[in-house]
Design a protein around this motif. Structure first.
Motif, short mmCIF file in Angstrom:
data_model
loop_
_atom_site.label_atom_id
_atom_site.label_comp_id
_atom_site.label_asym_id
_atom_site.label_seq_id
_atom_site.Cartn_x
_atom_site.Cartn_y
_atom_site.Cartn_z
N PRO A 103 8.74 69.14 62.02
CA PRO A 103 8.68 69.23 63.49
C PRO A 103 8.05 70.53 64.00
CG PRO A 103 10.92 69.65 62.71
CD PRO A 103 10.11 69.31 61.49
N VAL A 118 16.54 76.00 65.76
CA VAL A 118 17.26 76.05 67.04
C VAL A 118 18.69 75.59 66.82
CG1 VAL A 118 17.32 75.28 69.44
CG2 VAL A 118 15.12 75.55 68.29
N LEU A 206 17.49 61.31 54.44
CA LEU A 206 18.74 60.57 54.28
C LEU A 206 18.98 60.22 52.82
CD1 LEU A 206 18.40 58.18 57.37
CD2 LEU A 206 19.53 60.41 57.26
N SER A 220 11.06 59.71 71.37
CA SER A 220 11.98 60.85 71.29
C SER A 220 11.39 62.02 70.55
CB SER A 220 13.27 60.43 70.57
OG SER A 220 13.92 59.42 71.30
N LEU A 236 14.21 61.71 61.13
CA LEU A 236 15.04 62.41 62.10
C LEU A 236 15.01 63.92 61.93
CD1 LEU A 236 18.21 60.13 61.89
CD2 LEU A 236 16.31 59.96 63.49
N ASN B 38 7.42 45.25 62.77
CA ASN B 38 8.46 45.01 61.77
C ASN B 38 9.71 44.38 62.38
OD1 ASN B 38 9.45 47.07 63.21
ND2 ASN B 38 9.84 48.45 61.48
N GLU B 42 14.28 48.49 69.27
CA GLU B 42 14.34 49.92 69.54
C GLU B 42 15.14 50.08 70.82
OE1 GLU B 42 10.79 53.07 69.64
OE2 GLU B 42 10.78 51.66 71.28
N ALA B 52 20.81 63.81 77.48
CA ALA B 52 19.45 63.62 76.98
C ALA B 52 19.23 62.18 76.55
CB ALA B 52 19.23 64.55 75.80
N PRO B 53 18.18 61.54 77.05
CA PRO B 53 17.86 60.19 76.58
C PRO B 53 17.48 60.23 75.10
CG PRO B 53 16.60 60.71 78.55
CD PRO B 53 17.25 61.98 78.08
N ALA B 54 17.72 59.16 74.42
CA ALA B 54 17.40 59.15 73.00
C ALA B 54 16.98 57.75 72.59
CB ALA B 54 18.64 59.56 72.20
N SER B 55 16.10 57.70 71.63
CA SER B 55 15.67 56.42 71.10
C SER B 55 16.35 56.23 69.77
CB SER B 55 14.16 56.43 70.92
OG SER B 55 13.76 55.29 70.21
N PRO B 57 16.69 54.21 66.29
CA PRO B 57 16.18 53.20 65.39
C PRO B 57 17.33 52.33 64.90
CG PRO B 57 16.00 55.42 64.46
CD PRO B 57 16.76 55.54 65.72
N ILE B 98 23.88 63.41 70.10
CA ILE B 98 22.44 63.16 69.92
C ILE B 98 22.22 62.22 68.73
CG2 ILE B 98 21.57 65.33 70.91
CD1 ILE B 98 21.40 66.45 68.07
N VAL B 99 21.01 61.66 68.64
CA VAL B 99 20.59 60.94 67.44
C VAL B 99 20.22 61.99 66.40
CG1 VAL B 99 18.88 59.36 66.46
CG2 VAL B 99 19.63 59.08 68.83
N THR B 101 20.99 63.60 62.02
CA THR B 101 21.55 63.49 60.68
C THR B 101 22.86 64.27 60.64
OG1 THR B 101 19.28 63.51 59.85
CG2 THR B 101 21.02 63.78 58.23
N GLU B 130 21.82 67.30 62.98
CA GLU B 130 20.47 67.86 63.06
C GLU B 130 19.49 66.83 63.59
OE1 GLU B 130 18.44 68.94 59.44
OE2 GLU B 130 16.79 69.83 60.57
N SER B 131 18.69 67.27 64.54
CA SER B 131 17.61 66.43 65.03
C SER B 131 16.37 67.31 65.14
CB SER B 131 17.98 65.87 66.42
OG SER B 131 16.87 65.21 66.98
N MET B 132 15.39 67.08 64.29
CA MET B 132 14.13 67.84 64.34
C MET B 132 14.38 69.35 64.31
SD MET B 132 11.81 65.69 67.01
CE MET B 132 12.99 65.26 68.28
N LEU B 134 16.81 70.96 65.31
CA LEU B 134 17.76 71.36 66.34
C LEU B 134 19.14 71.13 65.74
CD1 LEU B 134 18.04 72.04 69.52
CD2 LEU B 134 18.53 69.63 69.73
N ALA B 156 22.37 59.06 58.93
CA ALA B 156 21.83 59.07 60.29
C ALA B 156 22.92 58.59 61.24
CB ALA B 156 20.62 58.15 60.38
#
Lengths: 248, 169
Positions: A103, A118, A206, A220, A236, B38, B42, B52-55, B57, B98-99, B101, B130-132, B134, B156
């Motif tokens: 990222p 962060v 994962l 996202s 992710l 596939n 979503e 916060a909006p989240a998508s 999977p 949040i979405v 791990t 963790e997300s990206m 963050l 996840a």
């Protein structure tokens, strides 16, 4: 570090300078817990336990790099915006075009020049940024993975103007995110990063290793990878490496 | 709108030819869109201000449900226990904001922040999502006993997914 120069260029900002500390992340989180204002910045001359992802360390050689944490407004794509901002600030001062590995690893000639982490602390995001500026060498095992502006350009740089340029870029990208939402950040990332589309990658995700080709970001900001078996994986978190030189 | 209701909506999209479905209830709006290539639905949240909006999977409809996770040990989370936790009104569920791990420890191989049977105080860090890059440290909001851990390290997790059940003391 000429802290007076930095303070003069950041009027109204709270600037904390520590010649040596374990990690600016802890210092900044403690300031956030005590109600410090957004924009507060903690800079270290050296870190004895600089933090990376998942307990990894960040090599923080004394007075060779920029090691700082700052308090920002949280957003889910803040980490992507920070990668763009750091890359932009470096380009303006050093004249080098960096790549961004999703990222937000900032790369120069395929090696890591800057790292960003962060942590959310309540309603504040604590962003930790490390930039390798005047390192003449890196200890093993970093020597194959990390680089510095000195090693790549052959020129030593004053760190203070670089810090100011990076902070200006961060302010600009955060303002953009605040005012226009996520899509412009996602679009810019997709244009800027060679990892966003069509890159052959190997990803630790994962508990499994995914090999495939990147297919852009989802709404996202998560990285989409078309696996070799045809399925689409949504990544992710980090651990993305080029297929040829894959290592976690 | 509860996670269960959203799961029901995903099921509707998965089991029919509907390509996109949008449902609004009060401030909550959810749009479920089938990704053509596939056939994976979503979920895109339009959450109330401040969230916060989240998508999210979701697994493809043909994916077999895991019988049981090899990583779960005796005394830890199983789907059945998770369901019990949801039914017990005395338990407080700690949910993911949040979405991302789920990590039970600050570093691989380190001691988990908490284990089932531990007593925690408000502010105690329970896990990291963790997300990206963050890192979101999830803290206990109530004093209590960790009755169950509902997810596995490295898994996840979705927005709003229950992570721990706490029996307040």
């Amino acid at each position: 570090m000429d802290v007076d120069f930095v303070r003069r260029r950041l009027p109204g900002r709270s600037v904390v300078y520590l010649s040596s500390t374990d990690t600016t992340m802890r210092e900044a989180a403690e300031l956030a817990a005590r109600g410090a204002a957004l924009g507060t910045i903690v800079i270290a001359g050296e870190q004895t336990a600089g933090q990376g992802r998942h307990g990894r360390s960040w090599h923080s050689e004394k007075e060779s790099g920029l090691y700082f944490s700052l308090l920002l407004k949280p957003d889910l794509v803040l980490t992507l915006a920070l990668g763009l901002a750091v890359s932009d600030g470096i380009a303006r001062v050093a004249g080098t075009a960096c790549d961004i590995r999703w990222p937000n690893d900032v790369l120069l000639n395929g090696r890591k020049l800057a790292g960003i982490l962060v942590q959310l602390a309540g309603s504040v995001a604590v962003a930790g940024i490390g930039i390798n500026v005047n390192h003449g060498r890196f200890p093993a095992p970093l020597d194959g993975e990390a680089t510095s502006l000195l090693l790549e350009t052959g020129r030593a740089l004053d760190r203070e103007p670089l810090l100011i340029a990076v902070l200006e870029s961060i302010a600009a990208y955060c303002r953009l995110l605040d005012q226009t939402g996520r899509q412009p950040i996602l679009d810019m990332f997709t244009r800027h990063s060679s990892y966003a589309r069509g890159k052959r990658v190997r990803v630790q995700h994962l508990g499994e290793t995914i090999t495939g080709t990147t297919e852009g970001l989802d709404p996202s900001g998560f990285l989409l990878v078309r696996k070799d078996d045809g399925a689409l994986a949504t990544i992710l978190a980090g651990g993305v490496r080029p297929e040829q030189t894959a290592s976690a | 709108m509860t996670l269960e209701e959203i799961r029901e909506l995903i099921k509707v999209v998965t089991e029919t030819a509907i390509a996109e479905l949008e449902v609004q209830r009060g401030d909550n709006r959810v749009r479920i869109r089938r990704v053509a290539e596939n056939r994976t639905p979503e979920v895109i949240y339009a959450a109330p201000a401040g969230v916060a909006p989240a998508s999210i999977p979701t697994p493809p409809p043909t994916a077999p449900a895991p019988a049981s996770s090899p990583a779960s040990r005796a005394g830890e989370a199983t789907p059945e226990k998770a369901a019990e936790g949801l039914l017990d009104p005395n338990l407080t569920l700690v949910k993911s904001p949040i979405v991302g791990t789920f990590y039970e420890a600050p570093a691989p191989g380190a001691q988990p922040f908490v284990q089932v049977g531990d007593t925690v105080q408000p502010g105690k860090v329970l896990c990291i999502i963790e997300s990206m890059k963050l890192m979101n440290e999830i803290e206990a909001e109530v004093a209590g006993l960790i009755v169950s851990k509902l997810v596995v390290n490295g898994q996840a997790v979705e927005y709003g997914e229950a992570l721990f059940a706490i029996k307040p003391l």
